[in-house]
Design a protein around this motif. Structure first.
Motif, mmCIF file in Angstrom:
data_model
loop_
_atom_site.group_PDB
_atom_site.id
_atom_site.type_symbol
_atom_site.label_atom_id
_atom_site.label_comp_id
_atom_site.label_asym_id
_atom_site.label_seq_id
_atom_site.Cartn_x
_atom_site.Cartn_y
_atom_site.Cartn_z
ATOM 1 N N ARG A 69 0.824 -1.212 0.000
ATOM 2 C CA ARG A 69 0.000 0.000 0.000
ATOM 3 C C ARG A 69 0.861 1.266 0.000
ATOM 4 O O ARG A 69 0.502 2.279 -0.616
ATOM 5 N N VAL A 70 1.993 1.195 0.695
ATOM 6 C CA VAL A 70 2.871 2.370 0.745
ATOM 7 C C VAL A 70 3.456 2.649 -0.643
ATOM 8 O O VAL A 70 3.517 3.809 -1.088
ATOM 9 N N HIS A 72 2.076 1.830 -3.394
ATOM 10 C CA HIS A 72 0.940 2.323 -4.173
ATOM 11 C C HIS A 72 0.711 3.813 -3.925
ATOM 12 O O HIS A 72 0.471 4.581 -4.857
ATOM 13 N N SER A 73 0.805 4.235 -2.671
ATOM 14 C CA SER A 73 0.585 5.655 -2.357
ATOM 15 C C SER A 73 1.628 6.530 -3.056
ATOM 16 O O SER A 73 1.374 7.699 -3.339
ATOM 17 N N GLY A 75 2.538 6.027 -5.996
ATOM 18 C CA GLY A 75 2.218 6.074 -7.423
ATOM 19 C C GLY A 75 2.527 4.806 -8.199
ATOM 20 O O GLY A 75 2.373 4.792 -9.421
ATOM 21 N N LEU A 78 -0.111 -1.652 -8.271
ATOM 22 C CA LEU A 78 -0.004 -2.883 -7.491
ATOM 23 C C LEU A 78 0.360 -4.074 -8.381
ATOM 24 O O LEU A 78 0.995 -5.024 -7.928
ATOM 25 N N ASP A 102 12.955 4.456 1.557
ATOM 26 C CA ASP A 102 12.876 5.613 2.451
ATOM 27 C C ASP A 102 11.443 5.927 2.891
ATOM 28 O O ASP A 102 11.233 6.514 3.956
ATOM 29 N N LEU A 103 10.486 5.554 2.068
ATOM 30 C CA LEU A 103 9.092 5.831 2.434
ATOM 31 C C LEU A 103 8.670 5.122 3.720
ATOM 32 O O LEU A 103 7.733 5.537 4.382
ATOM 33 N N THR A 109 5.930 -1.074 9.530
ATOM 34 C CA THR A 109 6.376 -1.990 8.496
ATOM 35 C C THR A 109 7.873 -1.858 8.231
ATOM 36 O O THR A 109 8.589 -2.861 8.100
ATOM 37 N N HIS A 312 -12.271 0.050 -0.282
ATOM 38 C CA HIS A 312 -12.696 1.447 -0.374
ATOM 39 C C HIS A 312 -12.602 1.983 -1.797
ATOM 40 O O HIS A 312 -13.481 2.726 -2.238
ATOM 41 N N SER A 313 -11.561 1.609 -2.510
ATOM 42 C CA SER A 313 -11.365 2.092 -3.881
ATOM 43 C C SER A 313 -11.991 1.096 -4.854
ATOM 44 O O SER A 313 -11.445 0.019 -5.098
ATOM 45 N N SER A 315 -12.299 0.951 -8.057
ATOM 46 C CA SER A 315 -11.527 0.530 -9.232
ATOM 47 C C SER A 315 -10.422 -0.447 -8.840
ATOM 48 O O SER A 315 -10.162 -1.421 -9.552
ATOM 49 N N ALA A 316 -9.781 -0.225 -7.718
ATOM 50 C CA ALA A 316 -8.712 -1.139 -7.288
ATOM 51 C C ALA A 316 -9.298 -2.505 -6.939
ATOM 52 O O ALA A 316 -8.697 -3.544 -7.226
ATOM 53 N N ILE A 324 -6.062 -5.923 -0.177
ATOM 54 C CA ILE A 324 -4.843 -5.388 -0.768
ATOM 55 C C ILE A 324 -4.505 -4.004 -0.231
ATOM 56 O O ILE A 324 -3.727 -3.271 -0.828
ATOM 57 N N HIS A 326 -6.705 -1.368 0.960
ATOM 58 C CA HIS A 326 -7.605 -0.218 1.029
ATOM 59 C C HIS A 326 -8.890 -0.537 1.787
ATOM 60 O O HIS A 326 -9.960 -0.018 1.468
#
Lengths: 468, 468, 468
Positions: A69-70, A72-73, A75, A78, A102-103, A109, A312-313, A315-316, A324, A326
């Motif tokens: 997910r990170v 994905h955030s 950009g 998945l 670095d994220l 995690t 929640h999303s 489309s995903a 996955i 969201h």
């Protein structure tokens, strides 16, 4: 010994030198205890086949929505990471992971991954980045090919005494039975009864699932009565295969019971695909009540974790399916919705009911007050988005004053990432040492008592609460 | 001096040595100030009769739901502890308490009890357990027989300057009058007007209560007008007996006013037992508004504490009655529901309106913003489940940035356990010293200013807010 | 150098000596960076006219509801302080402020004022009070007359690189254009599109505003289609004048879209003044969705800050108008209400959507989980009532474990008080240093990494998120 940060013996302990000394002593009393994991999402066949793990990405990244997910955030698609069964080059996925490492700084995690590298794989890259992605990948791939990195060998290395899986009520539990009968493998791998797919009439697969369930029970009864009997039958099947608990991921915490006639009407609508969302929730609430009722008879520990907006999303979800990353928490209440069920069964001390939450506000306001009164209620460890270091400390601060330490479920890793288990449990032990050391340093409890408590929290609590 | 943990002079002070030094100095400025207790649940006749307390269990355990609920959660029947008027052997109850004393570690209650033992009774058992239960019981029984442990002597020992009780509007307040007239007893024992039983039409006793109220007022008026007049009449009766405040334990914080015609209709339905729960709440909301209106005229401080699901366990309520530890908080809102009342009366600085909560989320979100604007609004001290050490610190952290220190109610012990009063107030003083010392150590305020503030919080605030 | 508390080089840094040393080093890396202020409420004409500020009260007190609300809570009339255009003697207002300065101890505001005195004006009164009110007033008045205290000179002194204002969609943005064209003034002063007054049909001025908007667009279209086109047209006008973001202060976070036919019906009712509050909210929700849709095309960053009960005290609103300190937060939800909009646009990483809140409970429960998944979502800095030291620290503790540091909006001062800008940004830098130093001291992250992160948080984040 490594000089890495992740290897520092004082990691997660308090900065104040006096308090840190106390924490070190408390930690020493529990750091090497076996791991008891009463709830998680691993596949038990990994232990029956005992195959080598295929590659670093498939082992560590693709199945772990905490990690993907990170990315994905930031950009990334998945699909590039092999999520949801999408074909992807593992090495390319690994490069994306390392380039973005670095994220993860400061996240739970990121901390677990660094611990895994250091303590499970014994590698200690100076700083994970695009530059060393290939080197680390190759190093890990080589390690994963070694016999001492097969699932069973790791279970021994991890001191994994109990590992519960999460299973469909119609699962035959063959792997669990095979493992239980195998004297060469000492980890207890227990199934957990998870009937959500058979109670959520807002899901498209509901009618088919229910029909299969009723057919499986095979006693010829139909309708809501047959459905209840089938549930009881399959719970017993699980108990016979070693299960001690049933897990329920409901939408909310409502437990308003219905008469069987009312439930039958809703079930009929649900099977025809005609139930409204409100009707589906009413059916689910009644089933939460009925599952509690079943636990009175068969003794399965009941765990409840409502409050997540699944997928929640839109489309995903259409592209990758469920689980996955969201599922997003929303505002939760327990006091009012649990009242019917607790008023009926809550005073029974042989009924064990564990409440999980992702809404931290409920810890001091509802969960600790409930657990501090009802002999059946236990406060579940901080869960999912709040299973991180600071939140775990906040959990103690929010609950201890009201319910003490005895109403705690024990630590729950709830993981899909096998190799993160030691890091997660070790984190929990360090957070408990950190919290208790402060109480000692502030002259609120004695160090003797703290040393007893930490052993109880880490070792005795999960055995007691989950009837292990 | 005792060597016990409870006797440690630095208990509850910060662990960091530099910050602790500051906290010690701040504490020294307030530790010996008299106790002002503007809200609690003691029986004033204890001071008129001044009888010796019967036994340790009856004094310390049976009336204190903070203590008994924990034992209940461990599976003990409340009847074994003498709760709700059930006959029980005090010594047996005491043994249960001592055998389970470890359950209290880390709780506010456990801390208070250890302080009581150490500082009120001067006993200091190494570790309370089944083994020493009888010895402690006998020791305490002997102490309780001594003349210096009678209620009045303890009041002096505690430096109890003001003690408010909580009273039924139809109470004759004879003990309060007797005590006020007695020059040999210097503690001010003040009644508090608590009309809940006369506004909650969802309770079975409502109709009888209201009839009695209207009859007592005795001016011949009936209906809703007579009901309002009777309320005003009894408030004046309380004021004449020394009351400075009225206390309201409503279901929620709604204050939507009704016309008197609307209220009359609801009252009629309520008296006939035909009101729905929603109608009962609408009546209660209107009454909260009307009580605020009365305070404009008669000056009684108004305290409000909604948000508790009363008697959550139906079976326990049927067996033991109310106030035995299963009133459970739920999600609370203040901003929207209080708007009608505050918009009408909130700008009046002579109106003192104290908001209590058990939902901590409302401190930074609603209560501090309201108290930091309206001249009438004060933030009540953390209350009930959140009257414990860490939560008291969180209260300061959540409110100070927005409302400073001047909008605080002063500490409220709200206790039914007489001997816990010094421990509770001492805890509050230490928590304030702890919090302020951090602000000083972080160079956010000067130590001079902190020394002024702590005196204001402990001594001046309750006098100012409760018009003492 | 001054010896004042406000001048202490370790102010707001941690008390523990080891942690403080780390914090000092981290702070040194960012303390002198330029100020980027992507959202606030200053009047851009102050820079075009560059007039001297009239007097201390008019500059520092009257426009700042953070300051005036506290004085109001102490019983002072807002009119005495020149609020809402009321005539008042500035010196008298100043005396009230100084006489009550103790009320600000511990508040964010008090801290900012002390910093302003020390670091902007270089004065350092021993303790602000009634006694030295006149002296300070005279001293400040003299300073304000100096050419180096004109708005432009201060902007340079403050190292103000970017300053966004908040503007009506029909504003001609002449000052912004003039400043952009002026090579002698290097601060970028950018407009922000704020269309609330044109979407809130529960406000009396709605119909007139909408008519003007549609007329301005001038393309002859009418009705809801014309309204949408006019919005797009004015957004482009703002973009041409340098705007990079649009700001939305909605009632709640609902984003349920309507068909244009449904929206047309509601708009018609709204223009006739016949819409219910629920209909007005439905219209507003649809517009939030539509604004997100517009951002897909024109690229304006979208910021949302629902959850404030505007003008809570009806009588004060009638007397003084809006924005005077009695907008009070209420309970907020984001997960469910934002779902329609995020499901439609949330996966687009070029869409930047910043969520602000005044309900801290949403940070760990909703905002961090959303920002840690959706490439479009950023967690706005703690805002308004929670823009204070401890709350800023809580924000980091509540969000970092789930979303790391990369999903942060950058600091937002949101101020109406020009001279408080350096103090607010400096506070933020110190809070970040404080938080990161603890992570380093607890061996959770390396100091090298922390040093990179703090620069990213202070400097790169706002540039990246606000497309500067």
């Amino acid at each position: 010994m490594s000089t890495s940060h992740a290897a520092h013996p004082d990691r997660l302990l308090p900065a104040d030198p006096g308090t840190r000394d106390i924490a070190r002593r408390l930690l020493a009393g529990v750091e090497d205890l076996p791991i008891i994991s009463p709830h998680g999402h691993l596949d038990p066949t990994m232990f029956t086949t005992n195959d080598a793990f295929p590659d670093p990405t498939t082992l560590l990244i693709s199945p772990d929505h905490y990690l993907t997910r990170v990315l994905h955030s930031a950009g990334h698609e998945l699909s590039e990471l092999g999520v949801g069964g999408h074909e992807a080059d593992p090495r390319e996925g690994w490069r994306i992971f390392c380039s973005n490492f670095d994220l993860y700084t400061g996240t739970a995690t990121g901390y677990w991954v660094e611990q895994e590298f250091e303590h499970v794989f014994g590698i200690n890259p100076d700083r994970i980045s695009a530059e060393n992605a290939d080197t680390i990948y190759d190093e890990l791939a080589e390690i994963l090919a070694r016999p001492d990195f097969r699932p069973r060998a790791l279970a021994e290395e991890f001191k994994l005494e109990v590992l519960a899986t999460t299973d469909d009520p119609l699962d035959d539990l063959a792997p669990h039975k095979e493992l239980a009968a195998d004297p060469t493998f000492t980890t207890r791998v227990l199934p957990t009864f998870r009937p959500d797919a058979y109670t959520e009439m807002y899901k498209p697969e509901f009618a088919d699932k229910v029909q299969q369930l009723i057919d499986t029970a095979g006693d010829g009864q139909t309708g809501f009565e047959g459905y209840l009997r089938a549930m009881r039958y399959r719970r017993q099947y699980f108990i016979d295969a070693g299960a001690t608990s049933a897990d329920h991921g409901t939408h909310d915490a409502d437990t308003t019971p219905l008469t069987n006639a009312e439930a039958q009407k809703l079930l009929d609508k649900g099977l025809r695909g005609e139930a409204t969302f409100a009707e589906a929730l009413a059916f689910e609430a009644n089933m939460t009540y009925r599952f509690a009722e079943m636990s009175q008879d068969d003794g399965l520990v009941m765990t409840l974790h409502p409050g997540s907006y699944r997928n929640h999303s839109t489309s995903a979800f259409e592209k990758y399916g469920a689980d996955i990353g969201h599922d997003i928490p929303f505002q939760m209440e327990y006091t009012r919705p649990l009242q019917p069920m607790l008023s009926a069964f809550g005073e029974n001390k042989d009924f064990h009911f564990v409440i999980f939450t992702m809404d931290e506000t409920t810890f001091s306001r509802e969960i600790a007050p409930l657990a501090g009164y009802y002999p059946s209620v236990y406060a579940g460890a901080p869960w999912w988005f709040i299973d991180e270091i600071d939140a775990m400390n906040r959990f103690r601060q929010a609950t201890t004053g009201t319910m003490g330490f005895s109403r705690y479920s024990g630590f729950i890793d709830d993981t899909r990432a096998y190799c993160s288990i030691p890091a997660r449990h070790n984190t929990s032990r360090r957070v408990e040492a950190n919290y208790l050391a402060r109480l000692v340093a502030e002259h609120r409890i004695t160090e003797d008592r703290a040393a007893d408590i930490i052993v109880d929290l880490i070792d005795a609590s999960p055995r007691r609460v989950f009837k292990l």
